[in-house]
Design a protein around this motif. Structure first.
Motif, PDB file in Angstrom:
ATOM      1  N   LEU A  96      -2.562   6.726  -5.067  1.00 34.98           N
ATOM      2  CA  LEU A  96      -1.166   6.843  -4.650  1.00 34.98           C
ATOM      3  C   LEU A  96      -0.333   7.586  -5.695  1.00 34.98           C
ATOM      4  CD1 LEU A  96      -0.707   3.271  -3.155  1.00 34.98           C
ATOM      5  CD2 LEU A  96      -0.658   5.429  -1.880  1.00 34.98           C
ATOM      6  N   ARG A  97      -0.614   7.340  -6.975  1.00 39.93           N
ATOM      7  CA  ARG A  97       0.110   8.062  -8.027  1.00 39.93           C
ATOM      8  C   ARG A  97      -0.201   9.553  -7.962  1.00 39.93           C
ATOM      9  NH1 ARG A  97      -0.538   6.446 -14.314  1.00 39.93           N
ATOM     10  NH2 ARG A  97       0.646   4.622 -13.615  1.00 39.93           N
ATOM     11  N   LYS A 100       1.680  11.152  -5.145  1.00 38.78           N
ATOM     12  CA  LYS A 100       3.097  11.295  -5.501  1.00 38.78           C
ATOM     13  C   LYS A 100       3.297  12.470  -6.449  1.00 38.78           C
ATOM     14  CE  LYS A 100       7.376   9.751  -5.442  1.00 38.78           C
ATOM     15  NZ  LYS A 100       8.184   9.722  -4.202  1.00 38.78           N
ATOM     16  N   LEU A 105       3.291  12.609  -1.231  1.00 37.62           N
ATOM     17  CA  LEU A 105       3.851  11.310  -0.844  1.00 37.62           C
ATOM     18  C   LEU A 105       5.355  11.394  -1.045  1.00 37.62           C
ATOM     19  CD1 LEU A 105       3.204   8.384   0.051  1.00 37.62           C
ATOM     20  CD2 LEU A 105       3.093   7.776  -2.379  1.00 37.62           C
ATOM     21  N   ILE A 109       6.268   5.114  -3.983  1.00 37.51           N
ATOM     22  CA  ILE A 109       4.888   4.643  -4.016  1.00 37.51           C
ATOM     23  C   ILE A 109       4.846   3.199  -3.516  1.00 37.51           C
ATOM     24  CG2 ILE A 109       2.927   4.081  -5.495  1.00 37.51           C
ATOM     25  CD1 ILE A 109       3.718   6.348  -7.313  1.00 37.51           C
TER      26      ILE A 109
END
Length: 329
Positions: A96-97, A100, A105, A109
């Motif tokens: 997820l990081r 981003k 994204l 988050i």
């Protein structure tokens, strides 16, 4: 960050009317009547909100939440192996990081929450959780502890209470007590070994009211890897009527056999300070069929161990070392 600052940042609930009515763990599961672990799942999903992704290790809550092509999760969820709760949390947070950072994204988050049972978290998965706590990723790991391997018919784990009957530790005429290990002190171990972690806690989902919800919110607001260990009375494995789940959990805390506290930036705050007042541990044990073989001697032994934990430990209920380890001359 002080406790007060963390509570402001977490926007903790001050009363039941502050809690969002929306549910993110709903119908579709088949947990046992009176299942505390289902409430642990429902509460952390509610406290975290819709921008959450969940990963769950194999255990009774994995089986109960994925039966017959249905699931109670209203947020993204995935299954991982029995000992991989910490690893899957790190992988998910890292992915997820990366999304981003690459601009793929657009929203914030999501909160990353991993859950595992006492076997998957306190025993087999302990190394993976330790590894996760060494990272700088924002994630929360929850160990839901029903003191057994409940998915495979109630075998003893490293977190099973001393003297309890399980399918691996049955009482008999030759050996009345087969479970001779004291319950593993997971949060104390992790606090001592991972001083970089900003938030660790123990909790009971039903007592005090709202406390567990707020501990989840504080864990998510603290930043970095965090860990919560809950005590989950189990009607099937502990042998009591489902209506008494809340009472059993409350007594676990009030007797002091399960210390209830949080550690914020290295400082211990007791949710229930059993140094000052404790209910006799017998009131907790005698309500469970798994201790039906206990004699007066057994009750007295468990009481003496609980008293020692609160009266003689360096940090009562958390860190036991007091005079046992010394620097050599």
């Amino acid at each position: 960050m002080t406790k007060e600052e963390l509570e402001r940042r977490a926007k903790v609930y001050r009363g039941v009317h502050d809690i969002d009515l929306e549910e993110y763990y709903t119908s579709g599961h088949r947990t046992c009547q009176g299942c505390e672990s289902a409430l642990v799942m429902r509460s952390f999903a509610k406290a975290s909100g819709p921008n959450t992704v969940v990963t769950g290790a194999t255990g009774c809550m994995y089986v109960a939440n994925t039966s017959y092509m249905s699931t109670p999760w209203a947020v993204p969820w995935m299954h991982t192996q029995l000992g991989a709760g910490g690893s899957s949390a790190v992988g998910m947070a890292a992915g997820l990081r990366a999304l981003k950072n690459k601009g793929k994204l657009k929203k914030d988050i999501p909160h990353v929450i991993a859950f595992c049972g006492d076997l998957g978290g306190g025993d087999m998965g302990l190394g993976a959780i330790s590894g996760a706590l060494q990272t700088d990723y924002d994630l929360l790991i929850i160990i839901y502890d029903n003191e057994s391997a409940a998915n495979t018919d109630i075998q003893a784990t490293g977190l099973t209470t001393w003297g309890a009957q399980t399918t691996f530790t049955p009482t008999g005429s030759v050996h009345r007590i087969m479970q001779k290990r004291w319950k593993k002190n997971v949060i104390g171990m992790m606090a001592a070994g991972h001083p970089n972690v900003r938030y660790l806690a123990t909790a009971c989902a039903t007592y005090p009211a709202g406390d567990y919800l707020n501990k989840v919110r504080k864990a998510l607001a603290a930043g970095g890897p965090t860990l919560i260990h809950t005590i989950d009375p189990c009607t099937k494995g502990w042998d009591y009527h489902p209506r008494y789940t809340g009472l059993i959990g409350e007594l676990a805390v009030k007797t002091g056999i399960f210390p209830d506290y949080e550690i914020i930036n290295g400082k211990v705050y007791y949710t229930y300070d059993a140094r000052k007042k404790r209910v006799p541990v017998r009131e907790y044990l005698e309500k469970q069929g798994r201790f039906s073989h206990f004699t007066e001697e057994d009750y007295e032994y468990v009481q003496s161990m609980v008293d020692e934990m609160w009266e003689d430990w360096e940090i009562p209920g958390v860190v036991p070392f007091r005079g046992d380890l010394k620097v050599a001359d």
